[in-house]
Scaffold this active site. Structure first.
Site, PDB file in Angstrom:
ATOM      1  N   HIS A  72      48.567  68.391   8.647  1.00 33.84           N
ATOM      2  CA  HIS A  72      49.015  68.037   7.411  1.00 33.84           C
ATOM      3  C   HIS A  72      50.648  68.054   7.448  1.00 33.84           C
ATOM      4  CE1 HIS A  72      45.586  66.981   4.829  1.00 33.84           C
ATOM      5  NE2 HIS A  72      45.011  67.393   5.876  1.00 33.84           N
ATOM      6  N   TYR A 201      47.821  70.259  -5.332  1.00 30.88           N
ATOM      7  CA  TYR A 201      47.919  71.504  -6.262  1.00 30.88           C
ATOM      8  C   TYR A 201      48.123  70.840  -7.667  1.00 30.88           C
ATOM      9  CZ  TYR A 201      47.441  74.510  -2.318  1.00 30.88           C
ATOM     10  OH  TYR A 201      46.935  75.158  -1.051  1.00 30.88           O
ATOM     11  N   PRO A 293      44.045  82.770  -3.955  1.00 30.64           N
ATOM     12  CA  PRO A 293      44.248  81.890  -2.715  1.00 30.64           C
ATOM     13  C   PRO A 293      45.110  80.483  -3.012  1.00 30.64           C
ATOM     14  CG  PRO A 293      41.961  81.641  -4.119  1.00 30.64           C
ATOM     15  CD  PRO A 293      42.908  82.982  -4.551  1.00 30.64           C
ATOM     16  N   LYS A 297      47.128  81.941   1.834  1.00 29.87           N
ATOM     17  CA  LYS A 297      47.900  83.068   2.580  1.00 29.87           C
ATOM     18  C   LYS A 297      46.873  84.127   3.495  1.00 29.87           C
ATOM     19  CE  LYS A 297      51.890  81.440   2.847  1.00 29.87           C
ATOM     20  NZ  LYS A 297      51.743  80.308   3.804  1.00 29.87           N
ATOM     21  N   TYR A 385      54.956  77.673   2.660  1.00 32.79           N
ATOM     22  CA  TYR A 385      53.757  76.982   2.891  1.00 32.79           C
ATOM     23  C   TYR A 385      53.346  77.159   4.248  1.00 32.79           C
ATOM     24  CZ  TYR A 385      49.569  74.384   1.580  1.00 32.79           C
ATOM     25  OH  TYR A 385      48.317  74.049   1.211  1.00 32.79           O
TER      26      TYR A 385
END
Length: 394
Positions: A72, A201, A293, A297, A385
């Site tokens: 991704h 998200y 979550p 991580k 990220y």
């Protein structure tokens, strides 16, 4: 029995450490209280940082991941009805993440270890650690009614938050840091195509949403719910209906629903114990730290610990660099706290908290507007990220 390193816990961190050490000619034995089937039954994370991917490749267990994992180059946020793409690759100078389930990582590591002469013992009980401050630590355990002892040089506690390793460190030696969040995540796994090609998200007045995936045909969705809720109150139909209400119309209309393969409610917490080392005992992964979550991580911080401990032990055995042993905890913790901060930040950015006053809500909104609408803010999110760089072990 005798070995150089005893690894307690056959989750992905324990197996990855064992594989790396074995490849480096460092003998190790892995102990696990559960069966292999039970370990593989744990539904966990699916987003791998670039550093974790590189470490799996270094361990020689990446063939299936590289063939089936989904690279991704971006991620998407959904706030106030607006979809905001975060081009990870562009903002980080070429770094990406890999979507590949923790269950698959664990299976690959199990298969790789099974193909070697390295020892793994499942179904053990009453594991106890002795003389960890000495130069001759040892571990005892029971299996099928017999008691065993393993003498070793070092012990790696990869046995999770509820394991025995952390409890082997005297309480007066450690400092614990914790934040418990006032909500949970209701997760559903289904054999349905993802609603979007990138992970989403989302902040919504009804609660946080994460649209994740495991493959092109398997999806994982999460809803923020009160901690007082139970799974039985959420039949599949109710879950899908609530998810659609928290998504914009164009996504809700695309959503493919189906029978849930797994459904559970996970509480959220941030937790760190310091130090992560006591004598010749080293804590790895969830034994030392837990993250919500939201930042993806958990598994990645465990892999970070493995990276440091493996490289230190390799230098100990290959170069006699025992001076590096005391650098493990401070080095690992520097990256742990950065991962904790990012997970805490993401959780605060995207969830509504009970009891938030007007000032807190305004500050949360200001954070969303800055971090999600400026290149500097998006770059900060992207860099964290995809995973911050590992320190060199020298």
């Amino acid at each position: 029995m005798k070995t150089q390193v005893v690894i307690i816990g056959a989750g992905p961190s324990g197996l990855l450490l064992g594989q790396l050490l074995h490849n480096a000619g460092i003998s190790n034995i892995v102990l696990e209280r559960q069966t292999p089937e039970h370990v593989l039954g744990r539904i966990r994370a699916g987003v791998l940082e670039s550093g974790t991917v590189d470490l799996l490749r270094e361990a020689g267990v990446s063939e299936r991941m590289d063939a089936e994992g989904l690279v991704h180059e971006g991620v998407e946020f959904l706030v106030d009805g607006q979809r905001i793409p975060v081009p990870l690759k562009e903002l980080t100078g070429g770094k990406t993440v890999m979507v590949y389930g923790q269950t698959e990582v664990t299976q690959d590591l199990m298969d790789a270890r099974r193909a070697t002469d390295a020892v793994s013992m499942y179904g053990v009980s009453n594991v106890q650690l002795f003389d960890v401050k000495s130069d001759s630590p040892y571990v005892t355990f029971e299996k099928q009614g017999e008691t065993y002892r393993i003498d070793c040089d070092y012990i790696a506690g990869c046995d999770g938050f509820h394991g025995v390793s952390r409890k082997a460190i005297p309480a007066q030696v450690t400092q614990e840091y914790e934040r418990v969040y006032p909500f949970g995540w209701l997760g559903l796994l289904s054999d349905t195509p993802p609603v979007n090609h990138e992970l989403i998200y989302a902040h919504h007045e009804r609660g946080f949403v994460l649209c994740s995936q495991r493959s092109l045909t398997r999806s994982r969705y999460y809803l923020q719910v009160p901690l007082s809720d139970n799974v039985e109150a959420w039949p599949d139909e109710r879950f899908w209906d609530e998810l659609k209400q928290r998504l914009p119309q164009e996504l809700a209309e695309k959503l493919v629903t189906g029978h849930s393969l797994e459904k559970s409610i996970a509480p959220l917490r941030s937790y760190v114990v310091e130090p992560m080392q006591y004598g010749n005992l080293f804590l790895v992964g969830d034994a030392a730290h837990i993250v919500p979550p939201t930042g993806a991580k958990g598994l990645n911080l465990a892999a970070s610990d493995v990276n440091y401990l493996y490289r230190i032990l390799k230098k100990v055995y290959h170069e006699g660099r025992t001076d590096l042993l005391e650098t493990y905890s401070p080095m690992a913790l520097r990256r742990v706290w950065k991962g904790e901060r990012f997970s805490w930040f993401m959780t605060n950015l995207l969830h509504d908290f009970a009891g938030m006053n007007a000032f807190d809500r305004k500050m949360q909104q200001a954070d969303r507007e800055y971090y999600l609408k400026s290149r500097a803010g998006l770059t900060t999110i992207a860099e964290n990220y995809v995973g911050l760089a590992f320190e060199s072990v020298e």
